[in-house]
Each structure stands twice: as structure tokens, then as C-alpha cells.
Design a protein around this motif. Structure first.
Motif, PDB file in Angstrom:
ATOM      1  N   UNK A   1      -1.265 -13.794   6.142  1.00 40.67           N
ATOM      2  CA  UNK A   1      -0.235 -12.140   6.563  1.00 40.67           C
ATOM      3  C   UNK A   1      -0.407 -11.216   5.951  1.00 40.67           C
ATOM      4  N   UNK A   2       1.074 -11.800   4.936  1.00 39.00           N
ATOM      5  CA  UNK A   2       0.774 -10.706   3.790  1.00 39.00           C
ATOM      6  C   UNK A   2      -0.726 -10.620   2.716  1.00 39.00           C
ATOM      7  N   UNK A   3      -1.576 -10.934   2.516  1.00 36.69           N
ATOM      8  CA  UNK A   3      -2.030 -11.206   1.836  1.00 36.69           C
ATOM      9  C   UNK A   3      -3.502 -10.267   2.583  1.00 36.69           C
ATOM     10  N   UNK A   4      -2.643 -10.446   3.703  1.00 36.53           N
ATOM     11  CA  UNK A   4      -4.205  -9.825   5.225  1.00 36.53           C
ATOM     12  C   UNK A   4      -3.723  -7.784   4.924  1.00 36.53           C
ATOM     13  N   UNK A   5      -2.013  -8.195   5.081  1.00 39.62           N
ATOM     14  CA  UNK A   5      -1.364  -6.854   5.325  1.00 39.62           C
ATOM     15  C   UNK A   5      -2.032  -5.944   3.641  1.00 39.62           C
ATOM     16  N   UNK A   6      -1.773  -6.814   2.412  1.00 43.95           N
ATOM     17  CA  UNK A   6      -2.770  -6.164   0.990  1.00 43.95           C
ATOM     18  C   UNK A   6      -1.136  -6.115   0.433  1.00 43.95           C
ATOM     19  N   UNK A   7      -0.256  -6.718   0.944  1.00 44.50           N
ATOM     20  CA  UNK A   7       1.251  -6.506   0.283  1.00 44.50           C
ATOM     21  C   UNK A   7       0.784  -8.264  -0.818  1.00 44.50           C
ATOM     22  N   UNK A   8       0.234  -8.816  -1.673  1.00 45.24           N
ATOM     23  CA  UNK A   8       0.490  -9.943  -2.414  1.00 45.24           C
ATOM     24  C   UNK A   8      -1.156  -9.443  -2.513  1.00 45.24           C
TER      25      UNK A   8
END
Ligand code: ASP
Length: 326
Positions: free
Chosen positions: A196-203
Motif C-alpha cells: 500500500x505504501x509503495x502504491x501510494x509512493x511513500x517508499x
């Protein structure tokens, strides 16, 4: 009134009946109630998804529900410790993987369990190739650019993982050691939330089991640079292998498997193994696993003995890779 003698006789025969009943009954009638399958990572990640697909079918075969309990923390080792200490009556099982039952050994010198000594292997459920993934707007376009970019920006980039000793952590440790970089690690309770964080561009990037990645790659919400297996995966024919993309040294494939606490009776292990095999032979289960890129174990790899050998070999394989990093 019953005489003392006949009372004693009645008690003895009741005890004898209980005794005669108790031992074989556990194997003959198992399972008589709900089974708990511990999943050592958050819901929605590969371990959770594979467990749910297979246990739904196993429950039909066994005639009892199998409840998934997600127990998170410490790269899956919290849950695995709990499973190792659970009653060995067949009612508490765990879906472990290459992390909990191999990579964690060199990474946790005080690990509270030993994958070989504290578990009865039950059945291998799926092989899961590892992919190198990144957020959609991560600058590198392909694996060659990724390698150059990560090396040039080693201080700035970060890599998501599911805790020390998890598959995502161990496999990216291998990748990072090949690239000779040490990105900032960003731990999550599983690669479900990490995705989810990857999809949101957070990592920035992540090494993950294919099961999690296929739906996102197909939806165009993340990038996939390569699959770290010798062959491309049929579920993602457009994603090159690491060899094709210029990084043949990075080869990684994980797996998920069911384990029971040590001392679980061979009859119960055999019952569970047969139910797992039945699931792996079911067309619908196979389709769901294959659509997510999993590799369904060949018949020779489905026995408890084959799983014991896999665990042994995987500990031997990952220990020298991860020891210097710990
Ligand atoms: N893939 C695991 C999960 O199911 C986590 C990991 O081992 O990286 O979340």
C-alpha cells in the motif's frame, strides 16, 4: 446399592474405556473442532493470501473451519514463536515461509525457536518468485537504470520490507549486497501494508513475493523491474528475468508452507498433508494460485519429508548470505 467391589469394577471399566478410546480417537476423529492457522504477517500480503486460498479448500476436506489469525511483529518471528509453543494437538498451525523458517535463523541469534527442531513440517503450499518492484514514479525505467540510480543515490533511497528476517527483507539484503548499497529500510507488519505504501509512493522500492505484485503490476500502480528466477513467470510475461535485464547474480524464490508444533502426531500430520494436497489438486485453487504467479509444488515436493529437506537446505543457503548483514 452398589457394593464397593462393583463400584470399583465400574470405575475401572470406565477408565479402561476412556484409556482405550483416548489414544486412537485423536487421530481417528481429528479434527473435531475449528483449526487456527496463524499467519505471521498482516492481512492482504502473500502469506495471508496463499493461506486463505488453500485453507478454504482444506476446511472442506477436513469438515471443520480453519480460522486465519494474523499475528504480526519481528519479521514473522513473534507468530512463529507462538506457534512453536502451541499445543501439539493439530488445532494450531502456522503458514511459515522462507523467512520464518530459514532466513530468521542467521538474523536472530536469540531466536526462540528452531525451524527444524520445534516444528513438524506438514506441506509446501506454493513457490513464490521474488520481484524487484518500485513506486510508479521512481525515476529508473529499467533494471540497468535502477542499478545505476540506487548506487548513485544510496544515501537517499529507501526499501520497504516486512521486518528483519522476512522474505522481503532477506531477499533485498541479497540484492543490496550484490549492488553494494545500504538503503534505509522501512519496516511494515507485512508486505500487504508495505505494498500500500509503495502504491501510494511513500517508499521507493521493495523485493516481494510475486503474489502481492501481480494485481498491482497489471493495474499499473507500481513498476516491476525484473523477476529473480531463471524463467519469466507466466502471470507476468512482459516482466524480464534478472538475467535478461542484466543482473544474473540476483536469483531469489521464496515459498510458503504449513507447519505444526513439534510432537503433533504423525496421523494428524498425514491428515493435514492429504488435505493440503487435495487443495493443490483442485482446479479452482490451482487457477487462483497460478493467476497470482505462484509455482504449485510438484508431487515429489509435497510430502512432509520433502518440506523438512527444503527447510534444511534453505537455512544452509541463507545463512552465509545473511550472516554478515546481521
Ligand atoms: N511476504 C510476507 C507477507 O506475507 C512478508 C515478507 O516475508 O516479506 O506479508
Amino acid at each position: 446399592m452398589m457394593s464397593i467391589r462393583s463400584l470399583a469394577g465400574a470405575c475401572l471399566s470406565a477408565l479402561a474405556a476412556l484409556g482405550a478410546f483416548a489414544v486412537p480417537a485423536s487421530a481417528q476423529t481429528y479434527p473435531t473442532r475449528t483449526i487456527t492457522m496463524i499467519v505471521p504477517f498482516a492481512a492482504g500480503g502473500p502469506t495471508d493470501v496463499i493461506s486463505r486460498i488453500v485453507t478454504a479448500h482444506m476446511a472442506q476436506t477436513l469438515g471443520q473451519s480453519i480460522v486465519i489469525e494474523n499475528v504480526v511483529g519481528a519479521g514473522g518471528t513473534t507468530a512463529t514463536t507462538r506457534a512453536a509453543r502451541a499445543a501439539n494437538d493439530g488445532y494450531t498451525l502456522i503458514t511459515g515461509h522462507m523467512g520464518t523458517h530459514a532466513a530468521s535463523v542467521p538474523l536472530y541469534p536469540k531466536l526462540a525457536y528452531h525451524p527444524e527442531k520445534d516444528f513438524e513440517p506438514v506441506a509446501l503450499l506454493a513457490g513464490t518468485p521474488i520481484l524487484i518492484l518500485a513506486r510508479k514514479d521512481f525515476p529508473p525505467k529499467d533494471l540497468k537504470e535502477f542499478v545505476a540510480y540506487v548506487k548513485a543515490n544510496a544515501e537517499k533511497v529507501n526499501a520497504a520490507h516486512a521486518g528483519i528476517g522476512s522474505v522481503s527483507h532477506a531477499s533485498c539484503e541479497l540484492l543490496n549486497s550484490i549492488l553494494d548499497v545500504k538503503p534505509v529500510g522501512v519496516p511494515f507488519n507485512g508486505t500487504g501494508p508495505a505494498m500500500n505504501a509503495l502504491v501510494a509512493g511513500q517508499v521507493d522500492y521493495m523485493c516481494d513475493q510475486i503474489v502481492n505484485a501481480v494485481p498491482q503490476i497489471k493495474a499499473g500502480t507500481i513498476k516491476a523491474y525484473a523477476v529473480a528466477t531463471p524463467e519469466r513467470n507466466p502471470s507476468l510475461p512482459e516482466v524480464p528475468t534478472t538475467t535478461e535485464a542484466g543482473l544474473p547474480a540476483f536469483q531469489a524464490q521464496a515459498w510458503n508452507a504449513v507447519f505444526a508444533p513439534k510432537g503433533t502426531s504423525p496421523a494428524i500430520v498425514a491428515t493435514l498433508n492429504a488435505a493440503a494436497i487435495n487443495a493443490l489438486d483442485d482446479d479452482n485453487v490451482r487457477k487462483r494460485l497460478l493467476d497470482l504467479g505462484s509455482v504449485i509444488p510438484a508431487p515429489a515436493n509435497r510430502t512432509p519429508e520433502a518440506l523438512a529437506m527444503l527447510v534444511k537446505n534453505e537455512i544452509a543457503k541463507w545463512t552465509p548470505v545473511l550472516k554478515p548483514a546481521s
